[in-house]
Design a protein around this motif. Structure first.
Motif, PDB file in Angstrom:
ATOM      1  N   UNK A 230      62.106  24.661  57.050  1.00 52.89           N
ATOM      2  CA  UNK A 230      61.521  23.379  56.661  1.00 52.89           C
ATOM      3  C   UNK A 230      62.616  22.336  56.443  1.00 52.89           C
ATOM      4  N   UNK A 231      63.669  22.711  55.757  1.00 52.24           N
ATOM      5  CA  UNK A 231      64.752  21.780  55.451  1.00 52.24           C
ATOM      6  C   UNK A 231      65.430  21.259  56.707  1.00 52.24           C
TER       7      UNK A 231
ATOM      8  N   UNK B 270      56.871  20.636  48.038  1.00 49.19           N
ATOM      9  CA  UNK B 270      57.019  19.776  46.862  1.00 49.19           C
ATOM     10  C   UNK B 270      58.489  19.384  46.668  1.00 49.19           C
ATOM     11  N   UNK B 271      59.389  20.322  46.851  1.00 45.43           N
ATOM     12  CA  UNK B 271      60.824  20.027  46.738  1.00 45.43           C
ATOM     13  C   UNK B 271      61.235  19.005  47.797  1.00 45.43           C
ATOM     14  N   UNK B 272      60.752  19.176  49.021  1.00 44.08           N
ATOM     15  CA  UNK B 272      61.067  18.231  50.094  1.00 44.08           C
ATOM     16  C   UNK B 272      60.590  16.829  49.717  1.00 44.08           C
ATOM     17  N   UNK B 273      59.387  16.729  49.164  1.00 49.67           N
ATOM     18  CA  UNK B 273      58.862  15.418  48.765  1.00 49.67           C
ATOM     19  C   UNK B 273      59.680  14.822  47.620  1.00 49.67           C
ATOM     20  N   UNK B 274      60.144  15.652  46.700  1.00 50.08           N
ATOM     21  CA  UNK B 274      60.986  15.153  45.612  1.00 50.08           C
ATOM     22  C   UNK B 274      62.332  14.678  46.148  1.00 50.08           C
ATOM     23  N   UNK B 275      62.886  15.406  47.106  1.00 46.24           N
ATOM     24  CA  UNK B 275      64.131  14.959  47.731  1.00 46.24           C
ATOM     25  C   UNK B 275      63.915  13.625  48.441  1.00 46.24           C
ATOM     26  N   UNK B 276      62.781  13.487  49.097  1.00 42.33           N
ATOM     27  CA  UNK B 276      62.460  12.224  49.762  1.00 42.33           C
ATOM     28  C   UNK B 276      62.363  11.087  48.750  1.00 42.33           C
ATOM     29  N   UNK B 277      61.714  11.342  47.635  1.00 45.00           N
ATOM     30  CA  UNK B 277      61.599  10.315  46.593  1.00 45.00           C
ATOM     31  C   UNK B 277      62.974   9.877  46.089  1.00 45.00           C
TER      32      UNK B 277
ATOM     33  N   UNK C 297      54.166  25.999  49.453  1.00 50.76           N
ATOM     34  CA  UNK C 297      53.774  24.713  48.867  1.00 50.76           C
ATOM     35  C   UNK C 297      54.881  24.195  47.939  1.00 50.76           C
ATOM     36  N   UNK C 298      55.572  25.104  47.277  1.00 48.64           N
ATOM     37  CA  UNK C 298      56.686  24.704  46.407  1.00 48.64           C
ATOM     38  C   UNK C 298      57.808  24.086  47.233  1.00 48.64           C
ATOM     39  N   UNK C 299      58.083  24.663  48.401  1.00 48.41           N
ATOM     40  CA  UNK C 299      59.091  24.084  49.291  1.00 48.41           C
ATOM     41  C   UNK C 299      58.702  22.666  49.686  1.00 48.41           C
TER      42      UNK C 299
END
Length: 101
Positions: A82-83, A11-18, A7-9
């Motif tokens: 995921x990345x 969240x990081x992906x969503x922050x990178x998207x933002x 789930x942390x991964x």
């Protein structure tokens, strides 16, 4: 072997998207994909050494963003599997292809 995504991964992906949606980053990404077509290292260096121009800022912003994001994977902070999904990092490979010799 890459670590299982958490789930942390996500969240990081969503922050990178933002970060990619930030207005100046959108300009930078648009420039990379519509106007920046280097044919040689000289074309790249002309922009890289032309400080105080929007193009120089955009070059550094996009390349720095993808370097930072990839470093998360290389240092184990983000799931490689995921990345490397095209929806997440496909753009990174386009950036690389534009500057690869």
């Amino acid at each position: 072997m890459s670590k299982k995504a958490t789930a942390t991964d996500a969240q990081i992906i969503m922050q990178l998207y933002d970060l990619r949606r930030e207005p100046e980053m959108r300009k930078a990404r648009s420039w990379w994909f519509t106007e920046f077509w280097p044919r040689s290292s000289d074309d790249f260096l002309k922009v890289a050494f032309n400080v105080r121009t929007p193009e120089n800022n955009w070059l550094r912003q996009v390349s720095g963003y993808w370097s930072m994001a990839a470093s998360f994977v290389l240092h184990g902070a983000l799931s490689e599997e995921l990345f490397l999904q095209p929806a997440v990092s496909g753009e990174m490979f386009i950036v690389f292809a534009k500057v690869h010799p």
